[in-house]
Design a protein around this motif. Structure first.
Motif, PDB file in Angstrom:
ATOM      1  N   UNK A   1       3.577  -3.644   1.300  1.00  0.00           N
ATOM      2  CA  UNK A   1       2.654  -2.553   1.635  1.00  0.00           C
ATOM      3  C   UNK A   1       1.524  -3.046   2.532  1.00  0.00           C
ATOM      4  N   UNK A   2       1.194  -4.339   2.434  1.00  0.00           N
ATOM      5  CA  UNK A   2       0.132  -4.907   3.256  1.00  0.00           C
ATOM      6  C   UNK A   2       0.689  -5.251   4.641  1.00  0.00           C
ATOM      7  N   UNK A   3      -0.199  -5.351   5.611  1.00  0.00           N
ATOM      8  CA  UNK A   3       0.252  -5.679   6.960  1.00  0.00           C
ATOM      9  C   UNK A   3      -0.854  -5.456   7.968  1.00  0.00           C
ATOM     10  N   UNK A   4      -0.487  -5.375   9.225  1.00  0.00           N
ATOM     11  CA  UNK A   4      -1.468  -5.207  10.293  1.00  0.00           C
ATOM     12  C   UNK A   4      -2.266  -3.925  10.092  1.00  0.00           C
ATOM     13  N   UNK A   5      -3.580  -4.059  10.046  1.00  0.00           N
ATOM     14  CA  UNK A   5      -4.438  -2.911   9.804  1.00  0.00           C
ATOM     15  C   UNK A   5      -4.428  -2.449   8.365  1.00  0.00           C
ATOM     16  N   UNK A   6      -3.723  -3.152   7.502  1.00  0.00           N
ATOM     17  CA  UNK A   6      -3.651  -2.793   6.086  1.00  0.00           C
ATOM     18  C   UNK A   6      -3.955  -4.038   5.245  1.00  0.00           C
ATOM     19  N   UNK A   7      -5.033  -4.743   5.617  1.00  0.00           N
ATOM     20  CA  UNK A   7      -5.364  -5.992   4.933  1.00  0.00           C
ATOM     21  C   UNK A   7      -5.998  -5.751   3.569  1.00  0.00           C
ATOM     22  N   UNK A   8      -6.609  -4.592   3.362  1.00  0.00           N
ATOM     23  CA  UNK A   8      -7.190  -4.232   2.079  1.00  0.00           C
ATOM     24  C   UNK A   8      -6.688  -2.848   1.703  1.00  0.00           C
ATOM     25  N   UNK A   9      -6.095  -2.723   0.540  1.00  0.00           N
ATOM     26  CA  UNK A   9      -5.535  -1.448   0.100  1.00  0.00           C
ATOM     27  C   UNK A   9      -6.002  -1.126  -1.306  1.00  0.00           C
ATOM     28  N   UNK A  10      -6.255   0.157  -1.538  1.00  0.00           N
ATOM     29  CA  UNK A  10      -6.522   0.603  -2.894  1.00  0.00           C
ATOM     30  C   UNK A  10      -5.197   0.773  -3.629  1.00  0.00           C
ATOM     31  N   UNK A  11      -5.288   0.940  -4.920  1.00  0.00           N
ATOM     32  CA  UNK A  11      -4.087   1.185  -5.705  1.00  0.00           C
ATOM     33  C   UNK A  11      -3.356   2.431  -5.206  1.00  0.00           C
ATOM     34  N   UNK A  12      -4.093   3.476  -4.921  1.00  0.00           N
ATOM     35  CA  UNK A  12      -3.478   4.714  -4.425  1.00  0.00           C
ATOM     36  C   UNK A  12      -2.769   4.473  -3.108  1.00  0.00           C
ATOM     37  N   UNK A  13      -3.371   3.674  -2.211  1.00  0.00           N
ATOM     38  CA  UNK A  13      -2.757   3.395  -0.911  1.00  0.00           C
ATOM     39  C   UNK A  13      -1.487   2.565  -1.068  1.00  0.00           C
ATOM     40  N   UNK A  14      -1.484   1.624  -1.990  1.00  0.00           N
ATOM     41  CA  UNK A  14      -0.274   0.845  -2.248  1.00  0.00           C
ATOM     42  C   UNK A  14       0.846   1.751  -2.730  1.00  0.00           C
ATOM     43  N   UNK A  15       0.539   2.624  -3.670  1.00  0.00           N
ATOM     44  CA  UNK A  15       1.542   3.546  -4.195  1.00  0.00           C
ATOM     45  C   UNK A  15       2.076   4.458  -3.095  1.00  0.00           C
ATOM     46  N   UNK A  16       1.181   4.959  -2.260  1.00  0.00           N
ATOM     47  CA  UNK A  16       1.602   5.859  -1.182  1.00  0.00           C
ATOM     48  C   UNK A  16       2.457   5.125  -0.155  1.00  0.00           C
ATOM     49  N   UNK A  17       2.087   3.896   0.179  1.00  0.00           N
ATOM     50  CA  UNK A  17       2.822   3.142   1.203  1.00  0.00           C
ATOM     51  C   UNK A  17       4.236   2.802   0.763  1.00  0.00           C
ATOM     52  N   UNK A  18       4.415   2.551  -0.522  1.00  0.00           N
ATOM     53  CA  UNK A  18       5.731   2.117  -1.009  1.00  0.00           C
ATOM     54  C   UNK A  18       6.555   3.261  -1.592  1.00  0.00           C
ATOM     55  N   UNK A  19       5.908   4.387  -1.862  1.00  0.00           N
ATOM     56  CA  UNK A  19       6.621   5.487  -2.508  1.00  0.00           C
ATOM     57  C   UNK A  19       6.779   5.286  -4.001  1.00  0.00           C
ATOM     58  N   UNK A  20       6.082   4.297  -4.555  1.00  0.00           N
ATOM     59  CA  UNK A  20       6.176   4.023  -5.990  1.00  0.00           C
ATOM     60  C   UNK A  20       5.190   4.886  -6.767  1.00  0.00           C
ATOM     61  N   UNK A  21       5.507   5.119  -8.025  1.00  0.00           N
ATOM     62  CA  UNK A  21       4.552   5.789  -8.893  1.00  0.00           C
ATOM     63  C   UNK A  21       3.304   4.923  -9.016  1.00  0.00           C
TER      64      UNK A  21
END
Length: 550
Positions: free
Chosen positions: A331-351
């Motif tokens: 889920x992390x990557x270019x322009x996504x060096x810091x993510x909230x829990x909600x952003x991680x879930x949204x990026x991966x499609x996981x609950x």
């Protein structure tokens, strides 16, 4: 007044131990046990340079054989490992985890060109390193090809006290950091846990500790640090810190010039190379200051759907919680060096609950670090296969794909590149089929480029030749009994990340086995699929490393 949002905490209750999983300390109750075990398997494979038998993994991890079988089956489904008999090999696709960290870090993309230019100018190896607790971990290497050359790899971890960057990072250590360093020294006096360096020949004592403290004080006063044969006899290095923009100016990375005493003494490094290194670091710091943050790249797509489908297809042999946990790192990557829990879930499609448990696990393992409401990957992500895979070449990447292709079409297959002259091709990888009559060519063989399908695919990308125009437009070359009577060959290109053709893949057969039309209808689709698979691995491996042809 609107209600204040609750912090996205993932803190879990710590219970139990990490016995049998390759971790120390208490494991949080909400940690994902299969993910911990899967990470342990990947780390063991990394420590032994990328290959270990299933029984060897069983012994090394302390896991049951059935558990090892299910973990490796899941990792193979993800493309992170492959099987060769009873041996398990790390696969280039695993590097997408390290690539996610390096992309999020942003430093390699911005600073590597400066390091490469300095290496070319000085004709010496130049490295970039970041701090990993009381060690340093390399994020870039610009090495020189010599009989005695730097053998460290991207992702290798070294003890701080035996390096030039170490004292610079230690200038920012807290009292807790110093105590952790002393505890590690007492627990591992010979540095056996640092597999990238030779073990110490003697146990360190108080004088060694005092020497590192003194080197740290000198580094703070001088603004540079020296390694005078601390890792092994003959190796010398000088380092300068690269600081972040802003008033605090913390150390983001350290740049080092590494040489051998046959070329430079430690005194030479200070007097001859230090000024040029400092100039390069100044340019690096301007790059960090002046380059705006990148726009976030696209997150991985449909990973949760893919893991669910894989579970349905493979059943019990596929550990869905392991696969879903590993997708969190991507889920992390270019322009996504810091993510909230909600952003991680949204990026991966996981609950959200699934992503939360994975982040709890990674925080326990030291692979992510929390900072308020956000999480960032740590340099320790590079411990998941990156060091051995960072030294791969295109031939090694292609070999298992050639074997798979040969087993499907029952014909010999080859990979080739253009020679330096551009007039010949050279075979760099090959898999033969068992036939009474087959094409006998060995790796290293050279043939005239224009007379071969492989050569025409390679030449079509570099020459404005009318006869090669159809090869460019149709995406393949078919040579029918031109090089040798009765020999028919069809080839497709292998492209790098920029789209340039760097190699070609072919199959060659006796003309009696398939007509030219059958080569196109039967063999070309199989070649194209294999070329795509090779390119996918090649592009992943080449994201932050140099991948030579052979």
């Amino acid at each position: 007044m609107p209600a204040k949002p609750m912090p996205e905490t993932i803190t879990g209750t710590s219970t139990g131990t990490g016995s049998g999983t390759g971790t120390d300390g208490n494991v949080p109750a909400e940690a994902v046990a299969p993910l911990i075990r899967g990470i342990a398997v990947l780390r063991e494979l990394t420590e032994v340079n990328g290959t270990l038998s299933l029984s060897g993994l069983e012994r090394a991890t302390g896991l049951a054989r059935s558990t090892v079988d299910r973990i490796t089956a899941t990792l193979a489904r993800m493309g992170y490992v492959r099987f060769d008999g009873r041996d398990v090999h790390l696969s280039p696709r695993l590097m997408e985890l390290g690539n996610a960290y390096l992309s999020a870090l942003r430093l390699p993309a911005l600073l590597s060109p400066h390091a490469d230019a300095l290496a070319d100018e000085l004709d010496e190896s130049v490295s970039l390193a970041v701090a990993d607790q009381d060690g340093i971990r390399f994020i870039h290497q610009a090495t020189r090809r010599r009989a005695m050359s730097l053998s460290f790899r991207i992702g290798d971890l070294l003890p701080a006290e035996r390096t030039a960057p170490g004292p610079l990072f230690a200038t920012e250590w807290t009292a807790m950091d110093w105590q952790r360093w002393r505890d590690r020294r007492a627990a591992d006096p010979r540095d056996l846990s640092f597999t990238a360096v030779p073990p110490r020949t003697h146990r360190p004592d108080a004088r060694d500790d005092d020497a590192f403290v003194r080197r740290t004080e000198e580094a703070s006063a001088n603004g540079w640090s020296l390694d005078d044969q601390l890792i092994e006899p003959g190796l010398v290095a000088i380092s300068v810190p690269i600081r972040t923009p802003g008033a605090d100016g913390r150390i983001a990375s350290v740049a080092s010039v590494v040489s051998h005493t046959s070329r430079h003494t430690a005194h030479d490094l200070r007097t001859t190379l230090l000024p040029r290194l400092r100039s390069t670091v100044e340019a690096m710091e301007r790059e960090l200051r002046d380059t705006p943050p990148p726009e976030p790249g696209p997150p991985p797509a449909d990973l949760a759907l893919w893991t669910g489908a894989s579970k349905q297809q493979l059943g019990r042999e596929f550990i869905e919680s392991l696969a879903r946990g590993l997708t969190v790192l991507t889920a992390f990557g270019e322009g996504r060096e810091e993510l909230t829990l909600t952003e991680v879930a949204r990026a991966t499609g996981l609950a959200r609950a699934t992503a939360r448990r994975a982040l709890i696990t990674y925080e326990h393992l030291g692979l992510v670090a929390p900072a308020g409401r956000t999480f960032t990957p740590t340099p320790r992500v590079l411990s998941l296969g990156f060091p051995p895979l960072s030294r791969t070449n295109l031939s090694e990447i292609a070999q298992p794909h050639l074997a798979d292709l040969t087993s499907r079409i029952h014909e010999s297959t080859s990979l080739a590149v253009l020679s330096d002259s551009g007039e010949e091709i050279q075979f760099t990888a090959r898999v033969t089929t068992a036939r009474v009559m087959s094409v006998h060519i060995t790796v290293g063989t050279r043939l005239p480029a224009y007379a071969t399908a492989l050569g025409r695919v390679l030449l079509a990308d570099t020459r404005d030749d009318g006869a090669l125009a159809s090869v460019r437009s149709q995406g393949y070359a078919l040579v029918d009994e031109e090089l040798e009577e009765g020999l028919r060959s069809i080839a497709v290109p292998i492209r790098d990340r920029s789209g340039r053709v760097v190699a070609a893949l072919n199959t060659a057969l006796h003309a009696s086995r398939r007509t030219p039309g059958e080569c196109v209808t039967d063999l070309l689709p199989e070649l194209t699929v294999t070329a795509t698979r090779i390119q996918t691995d090649f592009h992943t491996a080449a994201r932050f490393t140099h991948v030579p042809p052979s």
